[in-house]
Design a protein around this motif. Structure first.
Motif, short mmCIF file in Angstrom:
data_model
loop_
_atom_site.label_atom_id
_atom_site.label_comp_id
_atom_site.label_asym_id
_atom_site.label_seq_id
_atom_site.Cartn_x
_atom_site.Cartn_y
_atom_site.Cartn_z
N SER A 31 0.78 -1.24 0.00
CA SER A 31 0.00 0.00 0.00
C SER A 31 0.81 1.28 0.00
CB SER A 31 -0.94 0.00 1.21
OG SER A 31 -0.20 -0.09 2.42
N LEU A 32 1.84 1.38 0.82
CA LEU A 32 2.46 2.67 1.05
C LEU A 32 3.05 3.31 -0.20
CD1 LEU A 32 4.21 2.02 4.49
CD2 LEU A 32 2.09 3.26 4.05
N ARG A 33 3.81 2.54 -0.99
CA ARG A 33 4.42 3.18 -2.15
C ARG A 33 3.38 3.54 -3.20
NH1 ARG A 33 8.46 -1.54 -4.52
NH2 ARG A 33 6.90 -3.14 -5.02
N ASN A 34 2.26 2.82 -3.21
CA ASN A 34 1.17 3.21 -4.11
C ASN A 34 0.53 4.51 -3.65
OD1 ASN A 34 1.42 1.00 -5.85
ND2 ASN A 34 0.12 -0.28 -4.56
N ARG A 35 0.39 4.67 -2.33
CA ARG A 35 -0.20 5.90 -1.81
C ARG A 35 0.64 7.13 -2.19
NH1 ARG A 35 -1.51 3.76 4.35
NH2 ARG A 35 -2.77 1.97 3.69
N VAL A 36 1.94 6.96 -2.17
CA VAL A 36 2.82 8.06 -2.56
C VAL A 36 2.53 8.48 -4.00
CG1 VAL A 36 5.22 8.76 -2.93
CG2 VAL A 36 4.61 7.39 -0.92
N ALA A 37 2.28 7.49 -4.86
CA ALA A 37 1.96 7.79 -6.26
C ALA A 37 0.54 8.34 -6.40
CB ALA A 37 2.12 6.53 -7.11
N TYR A 38 -0.41 7.76 -5.68
CA TYR A 38 -1.81 8.16 -5.83
C TYR A 38 -2.05 9.61 -5.44
CZ TYR A 38 -3.01 3.13 -6.01
OH TYR A 38 -3.10 1.81 -6.34
N GLN A 39 -1.28 10.12 -4.48
CA GLN A 39 -1.57 11.45 -3.95
C GLN A 39 -1.41 12.56 -5.00
OE1 GLN A 39 1.10 12.18 -0.64
NE2 GLN A 39 2.92 11.85 -1.88
N HIS A 40 -0.76 12.24 -6.10
CA HIS A 40 -0.60 13.23 -7.17
C HIS A 40 -1.74 13.21 -8.17
CE1 HIS A 40 3.44 14.15 -5.77
NE2 HIS A 40 3.67 12.85 -5.69
N SER A 41 -2.57 12.17 -8.14
CA SER A 41 -3.62 12.03 -9.14
C SER A 41 -5.02 11.91 -8.56
CB SER A 41 -3.35 10.78 -10.00
OG SER A 41 -2.06 10.81 -10.56
N PRO A 191 -3.51 -3.87 -5.72
CA PRO A 191 -2.15 -3.60 -6.21
C PRO A 191 -1.60 -4.75 -7.03
CG PRO A 191 -2.11 -4.18 -3.88
CD PRO A 191 -3.56 -4.04 -4.26
N GLU A 192 -0.67 -4.41 -7.94
CA GLU A 192 -0.05 -5.44 -8.79
C GLU A 192 0.71 -6.45 -7.95
OE1 GLU A 192 2.32 -3.88 -11.93
OE2 GLU A 192 0.74 -2.57 -12.70
N ILE A 193 1.46 -5.96 -6.99
CA ILE A 193 2.16 -6.86 -6.05
C ILE A 193 1.33 -6.89 -4.78
CG2 ILE A 193 4.25 -7.28 -4.71
CD1 ILE A 193 5.83 -5.80 -6.81
N GLY A 194 0.82 -8.06 -4.47
CA GLY A 194 -0.07 -8.17 -3.32
C GLY A 194 0.70 -8.43 -2.03
N ARG A 195 0.26 -9.41 -1.30
CA ARG A 195 0.81 -9.69 0.02
C ARG A 195 2.26 -10.19 -0.07
NH1 ARG A 195 -3.05 -13.11 3.66
NH2 ARG A 195 -3.98 -11.05 3.87
N LEU A 196 3.10 -9.66 0.79
CA LEU A 196 4.50 -10.09 0.86
C LEU A 196 4.62 -11.12 1.97
CD1 LEU A 196 7.05 -9.02 -0.69
CD2 LEU A 196 7.58 -7.72 1.38
N PRO A 197 5.26 -12.27 1.71
CA PRO A 197 5.39 -13.27 2.77
C PRO A 197 6.34 -12.80 3.87
CG PRO A 197 6.70 -13.90 0.87
CD PRO A 197 5.90 -12.70 0.46
N GLY A 198 6.23 -13.42 5.04
CA GLY A 198 7.14 -13.09 6.12
C GLY A 198 8.52 -13.65 5.85
N ILE A 199 9.51 -13.20 6.63
CA ILE A 199 10.88 -13.66 6.41
C ILE A 199 11.01 -15.15 6.66
CG2 ILE A 199 11.87 -11.40 6.95
CD1 ILE A 199 12.67 -12.49 9.70
N ASP A 200 10.04 -15.72 7.42
CA ASP A 200 10.08 -17.15 7.74
C ASP A 200 9.38 -18.00 6.70
OD1 ASP A 200 7.54 -16.27 8.22
OD2 ASP A 200 7.43 -16.96 10.31
N GLY A 201 8.87 -17.37 5.63
CA GLY A 201 8.20 -18.12 4.59
C GLY A 201 6.71 -18.27 4.80
N LYS A 202 6.20 -17.80 5.96
CA LYS A 202 4.76 -17.84 6.20
C LYS A 202 4.05 -16.96 5.16
CE LYS A 202 4.85 -20.43 9.91
NZ LYS A 202 4.91 -19.87 11.26
N ALA A 203 2.80 -17.26 4.90
CA ALA A 203 2.08 -16.60 3.82
C ALA A 203 1.96 -15.09 4.00
CB ALA A 203 0.69 -17.20 3.67
N LYS A 204 2.00 -14.62 5.24
CA LYS A 204 1.78 -13.20 5.50
C LYS A 204 2.85 -12.63 6.41
CE LYS A 204 -1.80 -10.04 7.26
NZ LYS A 204 -3.14 -9.96 7.89
N MET A 205 3.39 -11.47 6.03
CA MET A 205 4.26 -10.72 6.92
C MET A 205 3.36 -10.04 7.94
SD MET A 205 7.16 -7.81 6.07
CE MET A 205 8.34 -8.97 5.39
N SER A 206 3.56 -10.36 9.21
CA SER A 206 2.62 -9.91 10.23
C SER A 206 3.34 -9.52 11.51
CB SER A 206 1.60 -11.02 10.53
OG SER A 206 0.87 -10.75 11.69
#
Length: 340
Positions: A31-41, A191-206
């Protein structure tokens, strides 16, 4: 005073986070890097959803209070500009709670329980039948947040799409029942790139799983985390062919490494064998250190003047409340609740 520069004829985006801990790489990608882009449009409202965070944190309200400013620091450190984006605190806009109360009369308990997102989050938290009512009714609360600002776009992950669908059900039912066009339907912006896995390989970085790399992480913390990043458990010797599928190190490189040609060569080398995980992780550490250093430095600078951060939040919240109050006035009028 910082007053967001909102252009009325631009489409409205509403997005935000529960302030229950510092933000991490998963938030940055999702989300965050998309928000940086969205704020201009777009006209962009970014909400610190502290009231919603209390639905499953009433036993630790201090965690929510502390993290309101911490998350705001993360926002501004990554480049969300309060001159372009309205950053607001949910609990300080009582019209949102009022709209939630009205919308709850347009949904049934059975429909709330069928919401796939709610069902999954209830399962994750182990509530079983001991579900806080506020948690169960979250779809109505989110509908209030979205409609209060007449947002037509809501950036969400795939798993949150049912929430937007239920918002639109409430919008259509309200407009139909009261013969008006006050509320606006919203579209999920995935977003084009969705959920990022955790460093341990779990499905969600949490935050709760402790498998994150925070945006404000120190160089030593980044280095230690990269050493723990999950790779290919079958890649036992350097000469063995490696696998990319499920390999978190390469997932992170795909998300953050800007030298794509060199990365493709590294992948090919890894797959055919002869490239050790330590070399891959060394590259990953370089990429993350370079990316996070300026974010950490901006965050540390902003943290020296928390009064400024609070003023940004106050200004944004006041502006957002003006917008929400206009919508609440229209909703009350449609319901015949304008007596004076």
């Amino acid at each position: 005073m910082t007053t967001p520069n909102q252009t009325p004829n631009l489409p409205v985006i509403l997005t935000g986070d529960r302030p229950t801990g510092p933000l991490h790489l998963g938030h940055f990608v999702g989300s965050l890097r998309n928000r940086v882009a969205y704020q201009h449009s777009y006209q962009q409202f970014v909400m610190l959803a502290d009231a919603q965070a209390l639905t499953d944190n009433m036993d630790d309200i201090g965690k929510v209070h502390r993290n309101v400013v911490e998350v705001a620091l993360d926002y501004m450190a990554v480049g969300i500009d309060p001159a372009l984006t309205t950053i607001l605190i949910q609990s300080q806009i009582p019209e949102l709670a009022e709209l939630t109360f009205y919308y709850l009369n347009l949904v049934t308990v059975a429909r709330l329980e069928r919401n796939p997102t709610v069902k999954e989050e209830i399962r994750q938290r182990g509530f079983e039948r001991d579900i806080p009512a506020g948690f169960l009714t979250y779809p109505a609360s989110q509908a209030a947040d979205i409609t209060a600002f007449k947002a037509s776009l809501v950036p969400v992950g795939e798993d949150q799409i049912p929430m937007i669908e239920q918002t639109n059900e409430i919008v259509r039912k309200f407009n139909r029942m009261y013969n008006c066009a006050i509320l606006v339907e919203a579209k999920a912006l995935v977003p084009e790139i969705g959920r990022l896995p955790g460093i341990d390989g779990k499905a969600k970085m949490s935050k709760s799983l402790g498998n994150t790399i925070n945006l404000g992480a120190t160089p030593d913390e980044i280095r230690a985390a990269v050493k723990q990043v999950y790779t290919d458990p079958l890649h036992l010797r350097v000469q063995d062919p490696g696998h990319l599928e499920g390999n978190v190190a390469f997932m992170y490189l795909d998300a953050f490494d800007t030298e794509k040609a060199a990365l493709e060569e590294m992948k090919a080398h890894y797959v055919r064998g002869g490239l050790g995980d330590s070399i891959v992780k060394k590259r990953l550490e370089v990429v993350l250190q370079e990316m996070l250093a300026p974010i950490r430095e901006r965050r540390e600078l902003l943290a020296q003047d928390r009064g400024y951060v609070m003023q940004v939040l106050k200004d944004g919240t006041m502006k957002a409340r003006e917008v929400a109050a206009r919508t609440a006035d229209e909703v009350r009028a449609a319901l015949g609740l304008s007596y004076f």
